[in-house]
Design an enzyme around this catalytic site. Structure first.
Site, PDB file in Angstrom:
ATOM      1  N   TYR A 263      -6.161   6.772   3.224  1.00  0.00           N
ATOM      2  CA  TYR A 263      -6.186   5.769   2.773  1.00  0.00           C
ATOM      3  C   TYR A 263      -5.220   4.368   3.331  1.00  0.00           C
ATOM      4  CZ  TYR A 263      -5.644   2.756  -1.050  1.00  0.00           C
ATOM      5  OH  TYR A 263      -5.226   1.672  -1.453  1.00  0.00           O
TER       6      TYR A 263
ATOM      7  N   ASP B 254      -9.184   5.106  -2.839  1.00  0.00           N
ATOM      8  CA  ASP B 254      -8.634   6.092  -3.519  1.00  0.00           C
ATOM      9  C   ASP B 254      -9.115   6.702  -5.032  1.00  0.00           C
ATOM     10  OD1 ASP B 254      -9.032   4.007  -5.477  1.00  0.00           O
ATOM     11  OD2 ASP B 254      -7.647   3.494  -5.722  1.00  0.00           O
TER      12      ASP B 254
ATOM     13  N   GLU C 207       0.990  -1.297   0.067  1.00  0.00           N
ATOM     14  CA  GLU C 207      -0.150   0.251   0.270  1.00  0.00           C
ATOM     15  C   GLU C 207       0.879   1.265  -0.538  1.00  0.00           C
ATOM     16  OE1 GLU C 207      -3.568   0.471  -0.357  1.00  0.00           O
ATOM     17  OE2 GLU C 207      -2.840  -1.466  -1.038  1.00  0.00           O
TER      18      GLU C 207
END
Ligand code: SF4
Length: 295
Positions: free
Chosen positions: A123, A141, A40
């Site tokens: 996020y 996103d 990520e």
């Protein structure tokens, strides 16, 4: 949205993802929460095709947060190589240190603890809670925002910055069940990446084309503010990248003269970029005249 319509979106998009979703290495069942966390952070501003080999190399070298935390931060910057935005490498190293100090060397499983880690924003915290720990978290996103804008709101593109209304909508669209919600998040992201793309959406391949508000309205063109594209050639980012590339090639400290090759065209600009790297902690000055990656 009426529950029946929502259930239909869930069914079709999840079925599409089962068929068409990419076999990315960090999506495999054996991936650890640490592997998901690294993926990520790496994917925040870098395309997955470039992330995949870097992710494999990173996990081979540092399979756990403890192993990264035991190494020098400069080694993280060295391994980051050309993924771009190298401050992410330093933050990843800092996050690994915090996991060791406060979380017994594990990636925390709740969003608040994730959000408290260095370099982790809303996020990433939600994505790691969902994809590493199977939690029902709202992951928004750019791909999710674009799909939502077209499919539900009827706009060609979302607003330039994330709005509360978008986050609320994303939460409303989540399936109730934790596991379904985690899959839904990744499925919508994938739909945005592969089908509902920014410039030329492939609506004929879309599993929910007959439900898409934007398409049913005739695909009206975007009329919002112009989007800025990020340039690279000749920017400070490029010069900083070249300085770091020289420092990555050796474990010996380099002098200012050695760094001249990074940008011979403009001494003042090169020095300003070096100063910025020193301020960001990406470069260390040993005696004011020699430079190295942080030790
Ligand atoms: Fe996106 Fe087209 Fe699908 Fe609508 S129909 S969600 S615009 S790909």
């Amino acid at each position: 949205m009426p529950p029946r319509d929502l259930a239909l979106l869930h069914e079709r998009i999840l079925a599409w993802f089962d068929e068409a979703g990419r076999d990315l290495p960090w999506r495999r069942a054996e991936t650890t929460p640490w592997g998901v966390f690294v993926s990520e952070v790496m994917s925040q501003q870098t395309p997955v095709a470039r992330v995949a080999p870097a992710w494999e190399a990173w996990l081979a070298r540092w399979p756990t947060p403890a192993e990264l935390a035991a190494d020098a931060p400069g080694e993280a910057v060295r391994m980051w190589n050309r993924l771009g935005y190298p401050r992410r490498a330093l933050r990843l190293h800092e996050a690994a240190c915090v996991m060791v100090e406060r979380h017994a060397g594990e990636v925390p499983d709740d969003e608040a603890a994730l959000l408290a880690l260095p370099g982790v924003g809303a996020y990433t915290a939600a994505a790691v809670a969902a994809f590493a720990h199977g939690r029902r978290a709202t992951v928004v996103d750019t791909n999710v925002r674009r799909v939502q804008a077209r499919l539900v709101t009827g706009a060609a593109l979302p607003a330039p910055a994330l709005t509360r209304a978008e986050s609320r909508l994303a939460t409303q669209l989540l399936p109730d069940d934790d596991a379904d919600a985690a899959r839904w998040n990744v499925a919508v992201m994938e739909l945005g990446a592969l089908v509902c793309t920014a410039r030329t959406p492939r609506c004929e391949e879309c599993p929910v084309a007959d439900r898409c508000v934007w398409r049913l309205a005739g695909s009206p063109v975007y009329e919002g503010p112009a989007r800025r594209s990020q340039s690279w050639e000749g920017t400070d980012r490029q010069i900083r990248g070249r300085i770091l590339a020289l420092l990555r090639q050796t474990r010996d400290p380099l002098t200012g003269d050695d760094l001249h090759a990074a940008w011979p065209l403009d001494d003042a600009r090169r020095e300003r970029c070096l100063l910025g790297l020193l301020e960001d902690g990406l470069v260390e000055a040993l005696d004011g005249e020699r430079f190295t990656l942080p030790r």
